[in-house]
Enzyme design. Structure first.
Site, PDB file in Angstrom:
ATOM      1  N   LYS A  52       0.717  -1.153   0.108  1.00  6.50           N
ATOM      2  CA  LYS A  52      -0.036  -0.135  -0.080  1.00  6.50           C
ATOM      3  C   LYS A  52       0.871   1.320   0.006  1.00  6.50           C
ATOM      4  CE  LYS A  52      -4.035  -2.210   2.331  1.00  6.50           C
ATOM      5  NZ  LYS A  52      -4.641  -1.915   3.665  1.00  6.50           N
ATOM      6  N   ALA A  68      -0.759   0.785   6.234  1.00  7.97           N
ATOM      7  CA  ALA A  68      -1.122  -0.021   7.277  1.00  7.97           C
ATOM      8  C   ALA A  68      -2.013  -1.389   6.950  1.00  7.97           C
ATOM      9  CB  ALA A  68      -1.715   0.519   8.598  1.00  7.97           C
ATOM     10  N   ASP A  69      -1.975  -2.464   7.485  1.00  4.56           N
ATOM     11  CA  ASP A  69      -3.119  -3.397   7.333  1.00  4.56           C
ATOM     12  C   ASP A  69      -3.272  -4.172   8.657  1.00  4.56           C
ATOM     13  OD1 ASP A  69      -4.528  -4.699   4.747  1.00  4.56           O
ATOM     14  OD2 ASP A  69      -3.646  -6.321   6.090  1.00  4.56           O
ATOM     15  N   THR A  70      -4.526  -4.602   8.899  1.00  2.30           N
ATOM     16  CA  THR A  70      -4.787  -5.224  10.050  1.00  2.30           C
ATOM     17  C   THR A  70      -5.707  -6.451   9.740  1.00  2.30           C
ATOM     18  OG1 THR A  70      -4.923  -3.447  11.269  1.00  2.30           O
ATOM     19  CG2 THR A  70      -6.154  -5.158  12.367  1.00  2.30           C
ATOM     20  N   GLY A 105       0.239  -4.584  10.452  1.00  2.00           N
ATOM     21  CA  GLY A 105       1.579  -4.179   9.752  1.00  2.00           C
ATOM     22  C   GLY A 105       1.579  -2.619   9.548  1.00  2.00           C
TER      23      GLY A 105
END
Length: 195
Positions: A52, A68-70, A105
């Site tokens: 991203k 960010a990624d969750t 992340g």
């Protein structure tokens, strides 16, 4: 660095980044979010956060881009955002009365390079009845959240405890991001507005 960009349209991430820096822009990423089969959840979020941030950095030279990624990790299985109310109910019932992990992340990408990390928090979920799961899914809140719940909203009634960073579960681990920004020499928020 000319500016800071958050590669996410998430209002929660915007609010949390605002605790650390005074000015930033929002440029949602159009990065491919598919993953190779069998990618461990903690690795998956770091990889997606990097993708991203890289995608937006390619469109915004000179900026420091934060991605960010969750995901919710239930026994090694990734629970992302539910496709609809039915899937949300299934996820909530799967989490019912169990502990799971939430991985977020984060990645920073600029002209000088890339930094990425994953922060993990363990969450204990209360037993949830099917009626409760259906009610909660019908509120719409779970539909844009990994694992079909928001710890900071109506879903808070299902959380019996956490071990780790609360903000990781919200989608942006504030302490770890603070450390990464400080290491990059980013000017951090020093004062607050009086209410």
């Amino acid at each position: 660095m000319d500016k800071i960009i958050l590669a996410s349209a998430s209002p929660r991430r915007q609010e949390l980044l605002g605790l650390l820096v005074e000015r930033f822009e929002v440029v949602p990423s159009g990065a491919d979010e598919s993953l190779p089969w069998g990618t461990p959840p903690a690795d998956a979020v770091r990889l997606l956060a990097l993708r991203k941030a890289r995608e937006v950095a390619g469109r915004c030279p000179g900026a420091l881009v934060i991605g960010a990624d969750t995901v919710v990790d239930l026994d090694g299985k990734i629970l992302g955002k539910p496709a609809g109310e039915r899937e949300a109910v299934q996820m909530l019932l799967a989490l019912s009365g169990r502990r799971h992990r939430v991985h977020t992340g984060i990645a920073l990408v600029d002209g000088d390079g890339e930094r990425a990390d994953t922060v993990t928090t363990e969450v204990a979920f209360a037993p949830v009845t099917e009626a409760e799961a259906r009610w909660y899914a019908a509120t719409g809140e779970p539909l844009d959240k990994a694992g079909a719940y928001g710890i900071q909203g109506l879903g808070s009634r299902f959380i019996t405890g956490i071990d780790g960073d609360f903000y990781t579960v919200m989608g942006l681990p504030v302490r770890r991001l603070y450390e990464l920004l400080r290491e990059q020499g980013v000017p951090l928020r020093q004062r607050t507005e009086r209410m």
